[in-house]
Design an enzyme around this catalytic site. Sequence first.
Site, PDB file in Angstrom:
ATOM      1  N   LYS A 159     -62.638  71.637   6.390  1.00 44.36           N
ATOM      2  CA  LYS A 159     -62.119  72.573   7.384  1.00 44.36           C
ATOM      3  C   LYS A 159     -62.914  72.621   8.686  1.00 44.36           C
ATOM      4  O   LYS A 159     -62.378  72.998   9.734  1.00 44.36           O
ATOM      5  CB  LYS A 159     -62.037  73.972   6.781  1.00 44.36           C
ATOM      6  CG  LYS A 159     -60.906  74.177   5.789  1.00 44.36           C
ATOM      7  CD  LYS A 159     -59.566  74.279   6.485  1.00 44.36           C
ATOM      8  CE  LYS A 159     -58.460  74.751   5.550  1.00 44.36           C
ATOM      9  NZ  LYS A 159     -57.183  74.936   6.254  1.00 44.36           N
ATOM     10  N   SER A 218     -61.165  67.836  -1.134  1.00 48.15           N
ATOM     11  CA  SER A 218     -61.192  68.648   0.084  1.00 48.15           C
ATOM     12  C   SER A 218     -62.355  69.617   0.192  1.00 48.15           C
ATOM     13  O   SER A 218     -62.743  69.996   1.298  1.00 48.15           O
ATOM     14  CB  SER A 218     -59.877  69.429   0.208  1.00 48.15           C
ATOM     15  OG  SER A 218     -59.677  70.232  -0.947  1.00 48.15           O
TER      16      SER A 218
END
Length: 411
Positions: free
Chosen positions: A62, A312
């Site tokens: 992110k 992720s």
Amino acid sequence: MEQKDVLKALQRDHAAELKLAAERLKGTARHTEIIPSPVLSEMTGHEILLKPENLQVTGSFKIRGAYNKIASLTEEQIAHGIVTASAGNHAQGVALGSRMAHCKSTVVMPEGAPLAKAEATKGYGAEVVLYGKTFDESLAKAQEIQQETGAYFVHPYDDPAVIAGQGTIGLEILEQNPYIESIVVPVGGGGLLAGIAAAVKQVNPKVKVYGVQTEQAPAMYLCKKENKWVSHGVGRTIADGIAVGMPGKLTWKLISQYVDDMLLVNEEDICAAMLLMLERGKMVVEGAGAAPLAALLHHIVPGSDRAAAVVSGGNIDVNTISQIIERGLVRTGRRVKLVTWMMDRPGELLKFVSYLEEMKINILYINHDRADRSVPLGVTRVELDLETRNAQHAKEVADTLRKAGYKIEMR
């Protein structure tokens, strides 16, 4: 450049936006190297490579999108600070990006957000507001704060600059291994998948790109299957990072154009993948990051000889790790609960335990209950937690004890 113009650029020529994002991210986001996974390769029969964004700054991908967006803003735009909503990983990216841009940030997170993510966000300097039971409720609150304060709202996924930042992952994968045949990506709001797919398809259209969601939050999966944007309620999930009920509309446009298919995995399979990576991969992977691994392990990704899975993130509470381990051990038959009944007299329990000793079974817990009203007078109920090698071993233990004359229930 206006958002609608950037979106057109993303759809037409993603390369320019990606190049700009990559330049901005130098010195901020790590250029994570894809690594082979011998255990996944052995279990799937294909060459599996991992893009370990769990080793990224802030513990997830992110930071790429959040920092790229913040770095694109003017001083005037961030004069009143930045506000966003997040389940946790985007929160940390915005908090760190804001600190680097020397502006204040406010992050709204669901009340049940993982403690580790909330504390890390505070550690990067953001004000954390816990609001709502779901991410979508937190998102609405963040937009309300933006209206009240004039802070700049950085969307966690439905923003062209954020999408371009995430897309740098796709470029890195192709640069590091141009022979990749497919890429498997976790999906919540869709920013990661949209960015990677647009990048990859414009460089090499032959590479297949697949998105993976949990059955508890299947909104983008349904968008793809119904070929239109839809929202869907979110259930309880270990994959909090992709627990999104309202996927992005910008991301959906890109996903509909570039993504080959969407896949679903269940919670148990995600937990099993997390445990496998802890035990044999020596890697901490959060639920969202384990979704692609679960899809590969259960052979629902269309066949290819060489696949890359985007891990992720790795931000997970230690208490949750403990629960994952416990559930994984039970699921694989390595920890079982055994209930039996015996006469309530000296030596009976010792006799029973001797059978377990002969089979080299480790007893983790034992409860001898003579007051249980469900058993006759003179009989006691015994409950044990046992450590076994696997499900077959547990069955052998139960069969041996039954042959010795005991009534056995395995739970």
